[in-house]
Design a protein around this motif. Structure first.
Motif: not given
Length: 352
Positions: A129-131, A174-177, A188-192, A231-232
């Motif tokens: 989920x991109x914030x 920001x980013x979430x699962x 962002x490293x974990x997201x990648x 979020x998108x």
């Protein structure tokens, strides 16, 4: 069936090709990952569909690809939002595959296996989920995450300790699962790593996120709203090209303000934060995470109460009035948003 909208599959996606489906936006709502709440909000589903369709079409105008194909009219045909004569709560979309991480439990701890997400995987939802954030209002999850050490200032692109109510000079991301029991803020490293993204794809994702922020901010401005955050969700098509999916630019996906008044799902969140049920939810989530329990809701000591009947009506009018003024189409029988906000302010003053 989701907590807010239902998916009807017309043609399933395959490994090589996208499918076709329709979202049926309901009047249900959800807060704090609970799922369906005890009330339904009249007109909410159609208002979400109309707002989302408008924002998808604006994204496409600035060159951002989406999975949107139109809103379904009374004849069953997918049309552009401006072609509607009456509100529609059904949106036609292209479909991709969704690969949920495998979960194992070892010594009471969760382990999630994202190995299916490689740099070669196509035609799939990206499990993030991109914030975007243009401000940090009081109650923003950022403050709790910073206090708990779950994210750092660097993770969200800040060079200073933020204060509640701060308007940011430029948006931070920001980013979430997305596909876990509860959304989990990550770096962002974990997201990648969990999504199998390359450096260039991560750069492209942030560029799309910025454009989405700009488009939604302009759309919200049509209704006199300020976009605080939103979020998108993104997916790869069959050629591993990015496209925006799910829905974007609505009062469920974004936090808007009218002056200093929240006009979004945040209104319901603030109501529930003052109930004993919210405290039970927070305590139960912590216990479940520590003890490796997946179905945390079954452990919660209480159930959510119903909304106050006047507040329920005002929330309904907020959704429909924003849809009217964001699109300029006037599809809903609802007061002017300014009048709804004035009545809401009076309601809140009486509750103090």
């Amino acid at each position: 069936m989701g907590s807010v909208k239902d998916l009807h599959v017309i043609t399933p996606a395959t490994c090589a090709t996208m499918g076709l489906g329709r979202f049926d936006f309901s009047d249900r709502f959800s807060v704090f990952d609970w799922g369906e709440m005890p009330d339904h909000i009249d007109g909410k589903g159609a208002a979400l569909a109309v707002m989302g369709a408008y924002c998808f079409e604006q994204l496409e105008r600035v060159g951002v690809r989406t999975h949107y194909r139109g809103l379904v009219n009374e004849s069953g045909k997918a049309v552009r939002v401006g072609e509607l004569k009456d509100p529609s709560n059904v949106m036609e979309i292209t479909l991709v595959n969704v690969y949920r991480p495998k979960i194992t439990t070892e010594n009471g701890k969760f382990f999630r296996d994202y190995s299916v997400y490689t740099s070669e995987l196509k035609n799939c939802l990206i499990p993030l989920e991109l914030i975007y954030r243009n401000g940090l209002p009081e109650g923003s999850s950022v403050f709790k995450c910073l206090a708990q050490g779950r994210i750092t200032l660097q993770d969200i692109g800040l060079d200073h300790q933020p204060r509640p109510g701060e308007t940011l000079e430029k948006p931070v991301f920001g980013v979430s699962t997305k596909l876990e029991e509860s959304d989990r803020y990550i770096t962002w490293l974990e997201a990648k790593q969990i999504s199998g993204l390359s450096d260039s794809e991560l750069t492209d994702i942030k560029a799309v996120l910025l454009k989405a922020d700009e488009v939604v901010t302009q759309a919200a401005g049509n209704a006199g709203l300020k976009t605080v955050d939103g979020k998108i969700e993104l997916a790869f098509d069959e050629k591993r090209k990015l496209m925006v999916v799910d829905v974007v630019g609505t009062l469920d996906e974004c936090r808007f303000t009218y002056g200093d008044i929240h006009v979004s799902k945040e209104v319901a969140r603030q109501f529930y934060k003052k109930t004993p049920w919210y405290a039970d939810v927070e305590e139960t989530k912590k216990h479940a995470e520590v003890n490796g329990i997946k179905e945390w809701k079954t452990l919660c000591k209480s159930q959510p109460p119903k909304l106050d009947i006047t507040l329920k009506r005002l929330i309904s009018e907020m959704y429909m009035s924003v849809a009217n003024e964001m699109t300029g189409l006037g599809l809903f029988d609802s007061p002017r948003l300014g009048d709804v906000i004035s009545e809401y302010q009076e309601y809140m003053d009486e509750k103090v």
